[in-house]
Design a protein around this motif. Structure first.
Motif, mmCIF file in Angstrom:
data_model
loop_
_atom_site.group_PDB
_atom_site.id
_atom_site.type_symbol
_atom_site.label_atom_id
_atom_site.label_comp_id
_atom_site.label_asym_id
_atom_site.label_seq_id
_atom_site.Cartn_x
_atom_site.Cartn_y
_atom_site.Cartn_z
ATOM 1 N N ILE A 70 0.837 -1.196 0.000
ATOM 2 C CA ILE A 70 0.000 0.000 0.000
ATOM 3 C C ILE A 70 0.877 1.253 0.000
ATOM 4 C CG2 ILE A 70 -1.796 1.262 1.250
ATOM 5 C CD1 ILE A 70 -2.434 -1.569 2.526
ATOM 6 N N GLY A 71 0.614 2.141 -0.951
ATOM 7 C CA GLY A 71 1.395 3.362 -1.070
ATOM 8 C C GLY A 71 2.814 3.057 -1.509
ATOM 9 N N SER A 72 2.948 2.386 -2.630
ATOM 10 C CA SER A 72 4.234 1.844 -3.075
ATOM 11 C C SER A 72 5.281 2.900 -3.407
ATOM 12 C CB SER A 72 4.024 0.928 -4.273
ATOM 13 O OG SER A 72 3.170 -0.123 -3.907
ATOM 14 N N GLY A 73 4.875 4.101 -3.720
ATOM 15 C CA GLY A 73 5.814 5.204 -3.922
ATOM 16 C C GLY A 73 6.931 4.892 -4.892
ATOM 17 N N SER A 87 8.516 -15.772 -7.542
ATOM 18 C CA SER A 87 7.378 -16.701 -7.538
ATOM 19 C C SER A 87 6.186 -16.177 -6.734
ATOM 20 C CB SER A 87 7.805 -18.065 -7.006
ATOM 21 O OG SER A 87 8.199 -17.946 -5.651
ATOM 22 N N VAL A 88 6.357 -15.038 -6.060
ATOM 23 C CA VAL A 88 5.293 -14.436 -5.265
ATOM 24 C C VAL A 88 4.652 -13.317 -6.088
ATOM 25 C CG1 VAL A 88 4.769 -13.163 -3.141
ATOM 26 C CG2 VAL A 88 6.466 -15.007 -3.107
ATOM 27 N N SER A 89 3.338 -13.237 -6.031
ATOM 28 C CA SER A 89 2.584 -12.216 -6.757
ATOM 29 C C SER A 89 2.453 -10.947 -5.900
ATOM 30 C CB SER A 89 1.200 -12.764 -7.096
ATOM 31 O OG SER A 89 0.397 -11.765 -7.639
ATOM 32 N N PHE A 90 2.868 -9.804 -6.446
ATOM 33 C CA PHE A 90 2.829 -8.527 -5.735
ATOM 34 C C PHE A 90 1.833 -7.585 -6.400
ATOM 35 C CE2 PHE A 90 6.736 -10.292 -4.296
ATOM 36 C CZ PHE A 90 6.928 -9.789 -3.022
ATOM 37 N N THR A 91 0.941 -7.024 -5.588
ATOM 38 C CA THR A 91 0.011 -5.997 -6.054
ATOM 39 C C THR A 91 0.399 -4.705 -5.366
ATOM 40 O OG1 THR A 91 -1.765 -7.612 -6.354
ATOM 41 C CG2 THR A 91 -2.408 -5.293 -6.196
ATOM 42 N N LEU A 92 0.752 -3.702 -6.163
ATOM 43 C CA LEU A 92 1.191 -2.416 -5.646
ATOM 44 C C LEU A 92 0.070 -1.401 -5.843
ATOM 45 C CD1 LEU A 92 3.771 -4.088 -6.271
ATOM 46 C CD2 LEU A 92 4.892 -1.940 -6.802
ATOM 47 N N ASN A 114 5.786 -10.629 -11.964
ATOM 48 C CA ASN A 114 5.044 -10.934 -10.740
ATOM 49 C C ASN A 114 4.464 -9.684 -10.078
ATOM 50 O OD1 ASN A 114 7.685 -10.070 -10.077
ATOM 51 N ND2 ASN A 114 7.676 -11.193 -8.148
ATOM 52 N N VAL A 115 4.478 -8.552 -10.792
ATOM 53 C CA VAL A 115 4.013 -7.283 -10.233
ATOM 54 C C VAL A 115 2.805 -6.770 -11.003
ATOM 55 C CG1 VAL A 115 4.619 -4.838 -9.911
ATOM 56 C CG2 VAL A 115 6.282 -6.627 -9.339
ATOM 57 N N THR A 116 1.770 -6.380 -10.246
ATOM 58 C CA THR A 116 0.589 -5.703 -10.785
ATOM 59 C C THR A 116 0.502 -4.360 -10.080
ATOM 60 O OG1 THR A 116 -0.558 -7.799 -11.116
ATOM 61 C CG2 THR A 116 -1.926 -5.809 -11.031
ATOM 62 N N ILE A 117 0.226 -3.309 -10.844
ATOM 63 C CA ILE A 117 0.160 -1.968 -10.268
ATOM 64 C C ILE A 117 -1.263 -1.440 -10.404
ATOM 65 C CG2 ILE A 117 1.062 0.391 -10.395
ATOM 66 C CD1 ILE A 117 3.577 -1.171 -11.776
ATOM 67 N N GLU A 126 -10.786 -2.932 -4.836
ATOM 68 C CA GLU A 126 -11.635 -4.095 -4.610
ATOM 69 C C GLU A 126 -11.061 -4.895 -3.442
ATOM 70 O OE1 GLU A 126 -12.400 -8.320 -6.917
ATOM 71 O OE2 GLU A 126 -11.814 -6.581 -8.077
ATOM 72 N N LYS A 127 -11.922 -5.382 -2.602
ATOM 73 C CA LYS A 127 -11.470 -6.188 -1.458
ATOM 74 C C LYS A 127 -11.091 -7.577 -1.952
ATOM 75 C CE LYS A 127 -12.340 -3.050 1.632
ATOM 76 N NZ LYS A 127 -11.275 -2.342 2.285
ATOM 77 N N LYS A 128 -9.868 -7.955 -1.679
ATOM 78 C CA LYS A 128 -9.322 -9.244 -2.071
ATOM 79 C C LYS A 128 -8.443 -9.716 -0.918
ATOM 80 C CE LYS A 128 -6.302 -11.283 -5.507
ATOM 81 N NZ LYS A 128 -5.316 -11.058 -6.545
ATOM 82 N N ILE A 129 -8.299 -11.013 -0.764
ATOM 83 C CA ILE A 129 -7.488 -11.566 0.325
ATOM 84 C C ILE A 129 -6.035 -11.726 -0.125
ATOM 85 C CG2 ILE A 129 -7.193 -13.534 1.893
ATOM 86 C CD1 ILE A 129 -9.730 -11.867 2.407
ATOM 87 N N TYR A 130 -5.117 -11.286 0.724
ATOM 88 C CA TYR A 130 -3.678 -11.384 0.466
ATOM 89 C C TYR A 130 -3.013 -12.133 1.617
ATOM 90 C CZ TYR A 130 -4.469 -7.876 -3.108
ATOM 91 O OH TYR A 130 -4.927 -7.213 -4.219
ATOM 92 N N ASN A 131 -1.946 -12.857 1.290
ATOM 93 C CA ASN A 131 -1.195 -13.570 2.331
ATOM 94 C C ASN A 131 -0.428 -12.608 3.232
ATOM 95 O OD1 ASN A 131 -1.002 -15.529 -0.296
ATOM 96 N ND2 ASN A 131 -1.422 -16.643 1.597
ATOM 97 N N THR A 132 0.101 -11.540 2.629
ATOM 98 C CA THR A 132 0.899 -10.566 3.367
ATOM 99 C C THR A 132 0.549 -9.172 2.865
ATOM 100 O OG1 THR A 132 2.726 -12.159 3.563
ATOM 101 C CG2 THR A 132 3.263 -9.848 3.963
ATOM 102 N N ILE A 133 0.525 -8.210 3.771
ATOM 103 C CA ILE A 133 0.300 -6.817 3.404
ATOM 104 C C ILE A 133 1.458 -5.993 3.935
ATOM 105 C CG2 ILE A 133 -1.213 -4.801 3.655
ATOM 106 C CD1 ILE A 133 -3.568 -6.762 3.908
ATOM 107 N N THR A 134 2.052 -5.181 3.042
ATOM 108 C CA THR A 134 3.160 -4.317 3.430
ATOM 109 C C THR A 134 2.797 -2.859 3.165
ATOM 110 O OG1 THR A 134 4.240 -4.453 1.256
ATOM 111 C CG2 THR A 134 4.887 -6.086 2.907
ATOM 112 N N SER A 135 3.500 -1.980 3.859
ATOM 113 C CA SER A 135 3.307 -0.548 3.670
ATOM 114 C C SER A 135 4.481 0.165 4.322
ATOM 115 C CB SER A 135 2.002 -0.101 4.313
ATOM 116 O OG SER A 135 1.814 1.275 4.145
#
Length: 157
Positions: A70-73, A87-92, A114-117, A126-135
């Motif tokens: 969140i807030g990938s800057g 191998s991990v999918s990242f949504t920024l 592996n990156v989606t922006i 949209e509310k989606k479930i993630y294994n890990t959330i970073t900020s």
């Protein structure tokens, strides 16, 4: 700080990893001259931020499946983590147009498949479930947790 300090982290690293990290630093410094994306103006300061981004990998094994940043800057911590874990999918999620342009450029130049922006504020996503959330320093923790608490995998820490 140099790449040597990053090598000392207890994480798996390939030659491709170091080439992409160096590419990330080079591109960020080029863009910073015009767009002021971060406070980094030397490779050493970029590498210090990369080190900070990767440090949790030395003790946290929960980076799997999908990660929301969140807030990938300027790409911290998500781009460094995405380079380290292809191998991990990242949504920024980033609302700033200039930062989204930068992140898209990085994605293309560094071949980060592996990156989606997402060009939105987290409140609009949209509310989606993630294994890990970073900020990194987006807002106070209580407010952030209130916004994304229902997006965390129930098995996450």
């Amino acid at each position: 700080m140099s790449l040597q300090k990053i090598k000392e982290l207890n994480i798996s690293q390939s030659q491709d990893f170091f080439e992409k990290i160096d590419g990330f630093a080079t591109i960020l410094l080029e863009w910073n001259k015009v767009h002021n994306l971060s406070g980094s103006f030397t490779k050493e300061s970029v590498f210090a931020q990369v080190y900070d981004s990767l440090f949790p990998m030395s003790f946290y094994e929960g980076f799997e499946g999908s990660v929301l940043d969140i807030g990938s800057g300027a790409g911290f911590p998500a781009i460094a983590l995405a380079i380290a874990m292809p191998s991990v999918s990242f949504t920024l999620v980033e609302p700033s147009k200039k930062r989204v342009s930068f992140l898209n450029y990085l994605k293309i130049k560094l071949k980060l498949n592996n990156v989606t922006i997402i060009d939105k504020r987290i409140e609009e996503c949209e509310k989606k479930i993630y294994n890990t959330i970073t900020s990194k320093a987006v807002m106070d923790a209580d407010r952030l947790l209130a916004l994304v608490g229902d997006m965390m995998d129930e098995n996450s820490v």
